[in-house]
Design a protein around this motif. Structure first.
Motif, PDB file in Angstrom:
ATOM      1  N   ILE A 137      17.702  63.480  42.471  1.00  0.00           N
ATOM      2  CA  ILE A 137      18.239  63.506  41.111  1.00  0.00           C
ATOM      3  C   ILE A 137      17.094  63.643  40.107  1.00  0.00           C
ATOM      4  CG2 ILE A 137      20.307  62.168  41.662  1.00  0.00           C
ATOM      5  CD1 ILE A 137      18.862  59.679  40.535  1.00  0.00           C
TER       6      ILE A 137
ATOM      7  N   GLU B  88      20.035  62.674  35.337  1.00  0.00           N
ATOM      8  CA  GLU B  88      21.011  62.118  36.269  1.00  0.00           C
ATOM      9  C   GLU B  88      20.783  60.626  36.468  1.00  0.00           C
ATOM     10  OE1 GLU B  88      22.134  65.278  39.616  1.00  0.00           O
ATOM     11  OE2 GLU B  88      19.976  65.234  39.223  1.00  0.00           O
TER      12      GLU B  88
ATOM     13  N   LEU C 107      23.572  57.692  36.116  1.00  0.00           N
ATOM     14  CA  LEU C 107      23.931  56.737  37.157  1.00  0.00           C
ATOM     15  C   LEU C 107      23.873  55.308  36.635  1.00  0.00           C
ATOM     16  CD1 LEU C 107      22.259  58.128  40.418  1.00  0.00           C
ATOM     17  CD2 LEU C 107      24.425  58.761  39.339  1.00  0.00           C
TER      18      LEU C 107
ATOM     19  N   ALA D 225      25.728  60.365  44.471  1.00  0.00           N
ATOM     20  CA  ALA D 225      25.102  61.597  44.003  1.00  0.00           C
ATOM     21  C   ALA D 225      24.591  62.417  45.185  1.00  0.00           C
ATOM     22  CB  ALA D 225      23.963  61.276  43.042  1.00  0.00           C
TER      23      ALA D 225
ATOM     24  N   VAL E   5      24.609  65.961  38.632  1.00  0.00           N
ATOM     25  CA  VAL E   5      25.739  65.078  38.358  1.00  0.00           C
ATOM     26  C   VAL E   5      25.894  64.962  36.850  1.00  0.00           C
ATOM     27  CG1 VAL E   5      26.731  62.789  38.676  1.00  0.00           C
ATOM     28  CG2 VAL E   5      25.286  63.763  40.467  1.00  0.00           C
TER      29      VAL E   5
END
Length: 214
Positions: free
Chosen positions: A123, A127, A131, A145, A171
């Motif tokens: 990531i 991202e 999260l 993810a 994401v």
């Protein structure tokens, strides 16, 4: 090899699940596979995982077919059928449908210390912020993810026919039972910024992510 079969629903789709004991695997078990000779050089774990996945796929195909192995290691599904297989630990899952995109992945939840070590390869900073904002535990959010990108790439591969790194999709939303991935680059025939919705669930210490799209 000792196995047990069950099903569960994810976003209204039936997922076929095999729980297996790799310690009970024997070489003779592979003879059930029409393509068993293609696995002759594989290690014991790979053979057991592959067999469990194909048993799950066999059930997904109404016990009428066993997917072979393509040139890139992908499952070969019957004409007119799209499907996906995944395995992790002592679990294997499979799903299929008539045409359309389909990708499934199961992962043991990655412990936070390991997730932190590998996160830069999975990531980006944007991202990571998303999260954290999801308010899910980081180990769960990171595993989702990771798994979602695996599911998406499995779904796209039959058309893209190329390797896709984790930076190929980002994401862009994460909710209690679904998440959104957006392509960061063109992956013909799919365009940059194309958006895909995936569904997810948690079963004990595993997560399963699924994309089923037109």
């Amino acid at each position: 090899m000792q196995t047990s079969y069950s099903t569960f629903l994810l976003a209204g789709y039936t997922v076929h699940r095999i729980t297996f004991d790799p310690a009970t695997f024997t070489e003779a078990d592979l003879l059930w596979l029409p393509h068993y000779q293609q696995l002759s050089q594989a290690g014991r774990k790979r053979k057991a995982d592959h067999l469990a996945g194909r048993i799950a796929a066999f059930h997904a195909l109404n016990r009428k077919n066993i997917p072979g192995i393509g040139s890139s290691g992908e499952p070969l599904w019957p004409a007119g059928i799209s499907g996906s297989i995944s395995h992790s630990g002592m679990q294997a899952v499979a799903i299929c449908r008539e045409n359309g995109l389909v990708g499934i992945d199961c992962e043991a939840i990655i412990v936070e210390s390991e997730a932190r070590e590998i996160q830069d390869g999975v990531i980006d900073a944007q991202e990571a912020q998303l999260l954290v904002a999801s308010h899910l535990p980081f180990d769960l959010a990171f595993t989702l993810a990771f798994s979602a990108k695996e599911s998406l790439f499995k779904a796209l591969f039959p058309q893209v026919q190329a390797w896709m790194g984790f930076d190929s999709a980002r994401v862009t939303a994460l909710a209690a039972d679904n998440l959104t991935l957006t392509l960061t680059r063109p992956l013909p025939p799919f365009a940059q910024n194309q958006v895909f919705t995936l569904h997810w669930c948690r079963i004990d210490s595993m997560v399963i992510t699924l994309i089923c799209d037109a």
